[in-house]
Design a protein around this motif. Structure first.
Motif, PDB file in Angstrom:
ATOM      1  N   LEU A   1      32.869  38.117  49.091  1.00 20.32           N
ATOM      2  CA  LEU A   1      31.469  37.764  49.168  1.00 20.32           C
ATOM      3  C   LEU A   1      30.731  38.542  48.089  1.00 20.32           C
ATOM      4  O   LEU A   1      31.161  39.613  47.727  1.00 20.32           O
ATOM      5  CB  LEU A   1      30.913  38.140  50.547  1.00 20.32           C
ATOM      6  N   PRO A   2      29.601  38.092  47.602  1.00 22.26           N
ATOM      7  CA  PRO A   2      28.810  36.956  48.074  1.00 22.26           C
ATOM      8  C   PRO A   2      29.220  35.601  47.524  1.00 22.26           C
ATOM      9  O   PRO A   2      28.599  34.613  47.887  1.00 22.26           O
ATOM     10  CB  PRO A   2      27.414  37.310  47.574  1.00 22.26           C
ATOM     11  N   ASP A   3      30.206  35.502  46.668  1.00 22.98           N
ATOM     12  CA  ASP A   3      30.471  34.166  46.116  1.00 22.98           C
ATOM     13  C   ASP A   3      31.388  33.339  47.003  1.00 22.98           C
ATOM     14  O   ASP A   3      31.765  32.237  46.642  1.00 22.98           O
ATOM     15  CB  ASP A   3      31.012  34.265  44.682  1.00 22.98           C
TER      16      ASP A   3
ATOM     17  N   ILE B   1      36.913  41.005  40.851  1.00 20.47           N
ATOM     18  CA  ILE B   1      35.901  42.019  41.140  1.00 20.47           C
ATOM     19  C   ILE B   1      35.276  42.548  39.849  1.00 20.47           C
ATOM     20  O   ILE B   1      34.072  42.718  39.742  1.00 20.47           O
ATOM     21  CB  ILE B   1      36.519  43.193  41.941  1.00 20.47           C
TER      22      ILE B   1
ATOM     23  N   LYS C   1      27.665  45.812  46.441  1.00 16.21           N
ATOM     24  CA  LYS C   1      27.319  44.542  45.810  1.00 16.21           C
ATOM     25  C   LYS C   1      28.325  43.454  46.137  1.00 16.21           C
ATOM     26  O   LYS C   1      28.076  42.290  45.925  1.00 16.21           O
ATOM     27  CB  LYS C   1      27.127  44.725  44.307  1.00 16.21           C
ATOM     28  N   MET C   2      29.462  43.848  46.643  1.00 18.70           N
ATOM     29  CA  MET C   2      30.423  42.842  47.080  1.00 18.70           C
ATOM     30  C   MET C   2      31.093  43.309  48.359  1.00 18.70           C
ATOM     31  O   MET C   2      31.245  44.509  48.590  1.00 18.70           O
ATOM     32  CB  MET C   2      31.517  42.648  46.033  1.00 18.70           C
ATOM     33  N   HIS C   3      31.468  42.339  49.165  1.00 17.52           N
ATOM     34  CA  HIS C   3      32.254  42.652  50.352  1.00 17.52           C
ATOM     35  C   HIS C   3      33.581  41.917  50.250  1.00 17.52           C
ATOM     36  O   HIS C   3      33.605  40.757  49.873  1.00 17.52           O
ATOM     37  CB  HIS C   3      31.549  42.177  51.630  1.00 17.52           C
TER      38      HIS C   3
ATOM     39  N   LEU D   1      36.468  40.722  52.697  1.00 15.63           N
ATOM     40  CA  LEU D   1      36.867  40.615  54.100  1.00 15.63           C
ATOM     41  C   LEU D   1      38.356  40.293  54.167  1.00 15.63           C
ATOM     42  O   LEU D   1      38.831  39.392  53.486  1.00 15.63           O
ATOM     43  CB  LEU D   1      36.092  39.503  54.813  1.00 15.63           C
TER      44      LEU D   1
ATOM     45  N   LYS E   1      23.893  50.422  48.201  1.00 13.97           N
ATOM     46  CA  LYS E   1      24.108  49.063  48.670  1.00 13.97           C
ATOM     47  C   LYS E   1      25.374  48.494  48.025  1.00 13.97           C
ATOM     48  O   LYS E   1      25.540  48.569  46.816  1.00 13.97           O
ATOM     49  CB  LYS E   1      22.916  48.191  48.290  1.00 13.97           C
TER      50      LYS E   1
ATOM     51  N   GLN F   1      32.699  46.869  49.348  1.00 19.50           N
ATOM     52  CA  GLN F   1      33.084  47.270  50.697  1.00 19.50           C
ATOM     53  C   GLN F   1      34.287  46.449  51.158  1.00 19.50           C
ATOM     54  O   GLN F   1      34.293  45.219  51.012  1.00 19.50           O
ATOM     55  CB  GLN F   1      31.909  47.040  51.653  1.00 19.50           C
TER      56      GLN F   1
ATOM     57  N   GLU G   1      30.755  50.433  45.370  1.00 17.81           N
ATOM     58  CA  GLU G   1      30.106  49.161  45.066  1.00 17.81           C
ATOM     59  C   GLU G   1      30.705  48.016  45.869  1.00 17.81           C
ATOM     60  O   GLU G   1      30.058  47.007  46.094  1.00 17.81           O
ATOM     61  CB  GLU G   1      30.247  48.844  43.573  1.00 17.81           C
TER      62      GLU G   1
END
Lengths: 596, 130
Positions: A61-63, A83, A5-7, A9, A3, A42, A40
């Protein structure tokens, strides 16, 4: 399951790509790999976030941190600080121009506060080249839902939603679908009009770049209601990125069986192909578009017969605009009632606008119908550039008109804009400030229509040319009062006697500027002055001998050496030799040079 | 890639794919969700904040808790690293110190699920400026 933990974009729209967003992306990926974080974090390329003024945009994201004007060399700092250590890179945050405070979350920015994103719901959120992300957000479920309803039930939902065509005409979409469904034929077609041609408009392009599947899904829904099995997207060849993303989307949808034979086990077949337009403005008109698709000249023909009876290859055809289609899946999923609760009495839902011109926040916005121009220009758009004064906003492109200060509090919808002497058009909004000459503005649009007229109707082919010549004469200072009457008269004739929308609306910029800025026309014709100082033929640069200290800066910067004068004495501009470039005025530190 | 053969297939596919998009959907509405902020400055990382953070991300998904797990900078409690802050919607944030995987498990089970307080709470005695 691994999974992330951060994206991260990254905007992959045309605008941000032009400012190296692809390089930012590859830098990010490389930097993450170097730190062993690739499993970790994406990295996702998305469609347009809309805040093009401050692009390239990178959102974490998620912040929900929204970085603006990111450069490829900022990547290391973002990785090291944000990050790895969880500290925001303050210098890349957006600064609110009024409060001078940084805003890290886009939800708190004035630019986004008033927006409701329906057509743009997935733009800047999903990777447009990954069908899985579209499906994860309920993609293609609306199509599945439609298969469980009768064709008429689907049409009824679209009718009840009150959706009107977003391409400019504002015709009720449900009604259009119903006409096409009622005509029996062995073959029918659904056409998506992606021939976005208004100067300064880029909403259709952004939707196709950011969320191509929503358009494909809606085309399939439309095809289901009318019994068509072939869809055609007519798109400008000048939109290479949108074409590329559409191709990927069509390929993925075929692989998943969401286009092709027996879609979702319903027995319904539908596939989509693409046609490239050569960028002729008139091909946005549906009959001209169909002729262009057939390989004929892009010229409109008389309606009726409407395309719903006899369109592409003489078969019933339904043509809708990109943005119209993008609204459909949401309407099916959330219901007609939900959609019709947004907007005004006769214009439901939202509208995407492309803000351009002398405005602080150039970009793509989506607001509920009924939002006022003031809210759009001052709150979302951040007001006029360099603190200048607002003069007018042109809506509806070359077919629309300009709206002035007195229209600022008009709620924007199809009917109000028409009543105010302009039109919704496809949603381009070009803002003009006090430095814009309205006669030149009308001339600019006429230049465009003269070029784009297909030549079929004489009033449009010749009339617009004459209008342009008259405007040219006026901006040269050679116009007469008689010309003004002639302008109005000829405009009326062109409007009344042209066949298609292009000719019927092309004099609108002239008429609306004549209505709203008659003084400015008079100034050009009677006083031979251009009040905003844009018409070069009508202005003179003059040095005020009282203010000039003789610093020689202007003379040294004059490209044609037309400024004379001794050191510490007032200088003089040779009006005959002056090419009116304005370099002297820009350089003068004592405000001694003015335009007369 | 296998074809999607029916609406039921599509729905199943959506449910499987959704978890990948979870993080993005949640970030859009963080205030309605449990937020866990893990202090990830150098000292935090050195004392194992990374494992704790991964634990929260994986376990909250496994145990069906909809939580946004983010990292934040140094919280200043260097004596009690790893430090985390937990915000349950409608409640004041609570800071826990010395959070190892074992305590993280306790926090999820007791505090996040049932609202029971557990050991290691650091009283917050400062104000932040909004």
């Amino acid at each position: 399951m691994e999974k992330y933990k951060m994206h991260i974009l990254i905007c992959g729209g045309t605008g941000c790509r032009a400012s190296a967003s692809e390089l930012i992306q590859s830098n990010l990926e490389n930097a993450l790999k170097a730190k062993g974080l690739e499993d970790e974090v994406q990295v996702v390329t998305t469609g347009c976030f809309g805040f093009c003024e401050k692009g390239p945009i990178v959102k974490i994201l998620p912040d929900n941190t929204f970085y603006v004007e990111v450069k490829p060399e900022d990547v290391d700092e973002i990785i090291e600080e944000h990050i790895i250590k969880g500290r925001q890179v303050m210098r890349l945050l957006y600064t609110d121009p009024d409060k001078k405070e940084t805003v890290s979350d886009s939800k708190h920015m004035d630019f986004y506060k008033k927006q409701i994103r329906i057509a743009l719901r997935n733009c800047g959120f999903i990777n447009p080249e990954n069908i899985d992300e579209y499906i994860a957000r309920d993609g293609y479920s609306a199509l599945g839902k439609c298969f469980e309803m009768t064709q008429q039930a689907v049409i009824d939902i679209v009718k009840a939603s009150g959706l009107r065509g977003r391409g400019g005409g504002g015709f009720p979409t449900g009604l259009k679908w119903e006409f096409a469904s009622k005509n029996d034929a062995d073959q029918k077609y659904v056409v998506c009009n992606a021939d976005e041609g208004d100067p300064g408009a880029f909403m259709d392009r952004s939707i196709l770049e950011g969320d191509p599947h929503s358009v494909l899904e809606a085309m399939a829904i439309c095809a289901y209601t009318m019994g068509a099995d072939i869809g055609v997207i007519y798109i400008r060849a000048e939109y290479p990125l949108a074409i590329e993303r559409l191709k990927v989307a069509i390929k993925q949808a075929r692989e998943y069986g969401l286009l092709g034979k027996d879609i979702l086990g319903s027995g319904f077949n539908f596939d989509v192909e693409m046609r490239y337009g050569a960028g002729a403005f008139v091909c946005g008109e549906e009959t001209a578009l169909i002729h262009s698709m057939e390989g004929l000249r892009g010229e409109p023909t008389v309606k009726p017969p409407f395309p719903a009876e006899s369109g592409y290859n003489g078969k019933p055809t339904n043509v809708n605009n990109v943005e119209t289609f993008a609204n459909i899946p949401v309407i099916i999923n959330k219901g007609a009632e939900w959609f019709s609760s947004i907007g005004t009495e006769k214009s439901k839902g939202t509208k995407v606008f492309a803000l351009a011109g002398k405005i602080n926040n150039v970009g793509l916005i989506e607001v509920p119908m009924g939002t006022t121009l003031r809210e759009v220009i001052y709150e979302i758009g951040g007001g006029i550039k360099d603190g200048k004064k607002f003069k007018a906003v042109q809506t509806g492109g070359p077919s629309g008109g300009c709206l002035t200060e007195k229209h600022l509090d008009t709620p924007i919808d199809f009917d109000n804009l028409l009543a105010a002497g302009s039109m919704m058009g496809s949603g381009g909004m070009i803002v003009m400030d006090e430095d814009n000459c309205m006669v030149s503005m009308a001339k600019f649009y006429l230049e465009f229509t003269v070029e784009e007229s297909c030549g079929k109707c004489t009033p449009c082919r010749v009339g617009n040319k004459r209008l342009h010549e008259m405007l040219d004469k006026i901006t040269e200072g050679k116009g007469t009062l008689q010309d003004l009457d002639l302008l109005r008269n000829l405009s009326g004739v062109i409007k009344d006697t042209s066949l298609c929308g292009l000719g019927q609306t092309s004099p609108n910029p002239v008429l609306s500027t004549l209505d709203n800025f008659y003084d400015e026309y008079l100034a050009h014709v009677v006083d031979h002055k251009c009040p905003s100082g844009q018409c070069k033929a009508l202005m003179q640069y003059i040095i005020d001998p009282e203010l000039c200290v003789g610093c020689t800066l202007c003379a040294r910067n004059c490209p044609v050496d037309c400024i004379a004068g001794e050191r510490k004495e007032a200088h003089i501009i040779d009006v005959e030799k002056c090419i009116k470039c304005g370099a002297c005025m820009d350089k003068c530190k004592f405000n001694a040079i003015s335009i007369q | 890639m296998a074809k999607v053969k029916s609406l039921a297939d599509l729905k199943k596919m959506k449910d499987n794919l959704q978890s990948k998009m979870d993080l993005r959907e949640k970030s859009d509405a963080p205030n309605s969700m449990v937020q866990v902020k893990v202090g990830m400055a150098t000292c935090g990382i050195a004392s194992g904040a990374k494992e704790v953070m991964n634990f929260f991300i994986e376990e909250s998904a496994k145990r069906g808790i909809s939580a946004v797990v983010t990292q934040t900078g140094c919280m200043g409690y260097c004596y009690a690293e790893p430090t985390i802050e937990v915000i349950i919607p409608g409640k004041d944030p609570i800071v826990f110190g010395d959070v190892d995987v074992k305590r993280a498990d306790e926090i999820i089970e007791k505090y996040i699920k049932n609202g029971e307080l557990v050991d290691g709470i650091i009283p917050v005695n400062y104000n932040t400026i909004d």
